[in-house]
Design an enzyme around this catalytic site. Structure first.
Site: not given
Ligand SMILES: [Zn+2]
Length: 226
Positions: A81-82, A179-180, A207-208
């Site tokens: 990922d990323h 994210h996160g 994502h996220g």
């Molecule tokens: Zn991501």
């Protein structure tokens, strides 16, 4: 069954459902995600962050991931990922990942396209899928920190140009997710997601998941049919 992302994502797009991607950090978490997927009878994406892969080592990581995926009764994609580093993406391609995300979202569109194409060319005819990103997803992913501003929404015309100029298998457009650990307000742009989906020949990746409700996920998945 060890699969690439396109093996399972295209079916999902046609069938009107989404596939979960979960960050795993070791053998136990990988086993837990696969066990849960088998119980539910659904394919899954085992997501590895660049930081985790570097900590464990590419060969050491794939040595336990690959047998787990091979033995699974459902499709298991092993995804990087990323990855913002073209050389590290190549390293994971050679090590045996089945899916790579090249994240050039912080670069100019031209540079993003150029690097994406370099990774795609390196993959060649191997059964490994490539995901790209347009716009920045706010929050924290490994050492990538993005604050909330205009960059957190992808521009549809940039997505179109990117898709026309690359041969990616999946596209992650930023639509306001985070994210996160992120305490800011989440403002999803559903219309933008629908618009980009309508011009994209490949499945979209969200994502996220920070702060998203089940209803928000369902709504995004259903947009395709609406
Ligand atoms: Zn991501």
């Amino acid at each position: 069954m060890f699969v690439s992302m396109k093996d399972i994502l295209n079916d999902a797009r046609n069938g009107g459902y989404a596939i979960g991607a979960f960050n795993i950090v070791n053998y136990i978490t990988s086993k837990a995600v696969i066990d849960a997927s088998e119980k539910l009878g659904v394919p899954v994406i085992l997501q590895t962050s660049v930081k985790t892969v570097k900590q464990i080592g590419t060969d050491e990581f794939i040595d336990f991931l690959r047998p787990l995926a091979d033995k699974a009764g459902v499709g298991v994609c092993v995804h990087l990922d990323h990855c913002t580093d073209v050389d590290f993406a190549k390293k994971c391609i050679d090590a045996g990942w089945s899916s790579i995300m090249y994240d050039g979202s912080k670069l100019s569109l031209e540079e993003n396209i150029k690097n994406t194409n370099e990774v795609k060319k390196y993959i060649g005819n191997r059964d490994i899928s490539l995901e790209g990103e347009i716009g920045s997803i706010v929050g924290v992913e490994d050492d990538i920190v993005v604050n909330h501003d205009e960059a957190c929404y992808a521009k549809a015309e940039d997505c179109k140009k990117y898709l026309d100029s690359t041969n990616v298998d999946a596209l992650a457009p930023a639509i306001g997710t985070a994210h996160g650990v992120y305490k800011g307000e989440i403002k999803l742009n559903y219309d933008l997601f629908k618009e980009i989906d309508s011009i994209s020949p490949v499945p979209l990746v969200l994502h996220g998941g920070t702060g998203l409700s089940d209803e928000m996920f369902s709504k995004l998945i259903d947009l395709r049919a609406m």
